[in-house]
Scaffold this active site. Sequence first.
Site, PDB file in Angstrom:
ATOM      1  N   ASP A   1      44.106  46.258  43.518  1.00  0.00           N
ATOM      2  CA  ASP A   1      43.500  44.949  43.290  1.00  0.00           C
ATOM      3  C   ASP A   1      44.111  43.920  44.243  1.00  0.00           C
ATOM      4  O   ASP A   1      44.540  44.274  45.344  1.00  0.00           O
ATOM      5  CB  ASP A   1      43.715  44.549  41.820  1.00  0.00           C
ATOM      6  CG  ASP A   1      42.548  43.750  41.257  1.00  0.00           C
ATOM      7  OD1 ASP A   1      42.276  42.667  41.806  1.00  0.00           O
ATOM      8  OD2 ASP A   1      41.920  44.195  40.286  1.00  0.00           O
TER       9      ASP A   1
ATOM     10  N   HIS B   1      42.773  37.556  40.445  1.00  0.00           N
ATOM     11  CA  HIS B   1      41.972  38.678  39.960  1.00  0.00           C
ATOM     12  C   HIS B   1      42.838  39.846  39.493  1.00  0.00           C
ATOM     13  O   HIS B   1      42.640  40.395  38.398  1.00  0.00           O
ATOM     14  CB  HIS B   1      41.023  39.115  41.082  1.00  0.00           C
ATOM     15  CG  HIS B   1      39.989  40.102  40.689  1.00  0.00           C
ATOM     16  ND1 HIS B   1      40.211  41.465  40.717  1.00  0.00           N
ATOM     17  CD2 HIS B   1      38.705  39.949  40.282  1.00  0.00           C
ATOM     18  CE1 HIS B   1      39.112  42.101  40.351  1.00  0.00           C
ATOM     19  NE2 HIS B   1      38.176  41.205  40.085  1.00  0.00           N
TER      20      HIS B   1
ATOM     21  N   SER C   1      34.442  43.423  36.657  1.00  0.00           N
ATOM     22  CA  SER C   1      35.874  43.543  36.933  1.00  0.00           C
ATOM     23  C   SER C   1      36.708  43.358  35.679  1.00  0.00           C
ATOM     24  O   SER C   1      37.796  43.923  35.556  1.00  0.00           O
ATOM     25  CB  SER C   1      36.306  42.499  37.968  1.00  0.00           C
ATOM     26  OG  SER C   1      35.926  42.859  39.266  1.00  0.00           O
TER      27      SER C   1
END
Length: 568
Positions: A46, A107, A350
């Site tokens: 990620d 994220h 996600s």
Amino acid sequence: MEGIVSVFPSVTLKPQTTRSWDFMGFGEHVDRVPTVESDVIIGFIDTGIWPESESFSDKGFGPPPKKWKGVCNGGVNFTCNHKIIGARYYPIPDSDEANSTRDTIGHGTHTASTAAGNQVNHVSLFDSLAEGNARGAVPLSRIAVYKACWADGCGSDQILSAFDDAISDGVDIISISLGFSSPLEYSQDAIAIGAFHAMQHGILTSNSAGNQGPSPHSVISIAPWMISVAASTTDRQFTDKVILGDNSTLTMFPLITGYQAFNLTRCSIENNRNPEATITKSMTVRDRANAPIVISFSSRGPNSVTPDILKPDISAPGVEIFAAWSPIAPLSQFPDDTRSIKYNIISGTSMACPHVSGAAAYVKTFHPDWSPSAIKSALMTTASPMIATRNPDREFAYGAGHLNPLKAVQPGLVYESFEDDYIKMLCSIGYTSDMLKLMVGNTRTTSCPPNHKGAVWDLNYPTMALVLIKAPEKEATFTRTVTNVGLPNSTYKATTTFPSQLIVTVEPNVLFFKSLNEKQSFVVKVSAKPSSQNFVSASVVWSDGIHNVRSPILVYYVNITNPDNSMN
């Protein structure tokens, strides 16, 4: 050059809580095996991680598991601990970003805390929204971070390097909430290749289905050896009220874009030359009656590369998910917004993906020796059926159904597939020996059996799909084998559900097991008639009175002159 398996262009990929776990019945006090859970390692490919977050504190954690072979190579201003036990980064050439695993985007921090974050009590967004205790599915587990994504995206070569390292380091589950803008053929898809190598080493990969919905054929996570996750709502939503100049009130439920609001209200906006409105403070509401629903942005099937494999595989919470955030990451798209937060609410497949990653890790704590496909099967066959009228795209939207972590621990029966099974599947779609090497690597000599005539239907998959041209009738035979992981002496009976356009039979329709890990095979025959509908659903459920092992069947009709019409 000797040793080079394949060469293909590097493609840029993009990254795809306090309520979501409770919504699925997975409360704070579920049964756990603490000593085993602390040995489970989830690898996150990620944007990195914010190690100082309370969600990743190592208070109470002992040293890393003995099986851990990785390193903490976090780069500039980065230190691991007994919770975050490994860190690596893969810089994009000519980038001016710091060489560090530290998350500047948010994220990666969000996904890692959703799956494996510690429980942190009394948190919220700006002391207002999503108040509660933030936690992951397996808060006692360890985290290994592989930063392959930067401000400009994630390169295929960075992704493959991250997979290789995660496999070598000894992770148990790989969570990758990333994807391409459109589906790729397996041998050109870095995530599919990396996930295949992970499967070879007993590691399940969980991947986001994509955010290109609700268009048909938009699901980008399509390889059968990984679990592909769609995004759905929970029973908690955040709303705003808009008080107009005439004191009338509009409830923005759910939140929509300004453009959508203009289109909905432009007739009465047009009637007022000086419109006025006040937007009130956001508030939390519960909508138990309509959840879960697959959100519109979640990518839909059919599978563009192998239509007879149903994708996505499963749905999980992915809308307005509250989890840890990088305090230096942007809170909004406005450059003047300098606010800093430790937890944030965001949406996407996600966010759904780490829910499944965490659930897979939870299942593995009870069954450390289970294969990746056994864990995947357990998650899929115990998924809660979703209501078709609320989800008109049906299995194209939610796959086997909505994630149910507690039931997945005791599925009763599992469908297992291994490397040779996937190779046979690839052979059935026309892969040559040279093409197989692109997937398998140099670890073994691989070739398709002479005159191989197998079908994709022969892959021992927990769901079944059948593509039809609109005019003729068609019959398909799905061969399946289940392994008993429930009670040693048990009898399972099959129940079929199907509409008038189909006839579904199971032979034999009773399976007798005398021991654990015993395997039994059966055949599902699906006879389909021409239909005015674009797709129809059916199912097979095996039950011993305690366990219900459900396999959805989707038959969809393709108009040869307009292949995309299957979702219209």
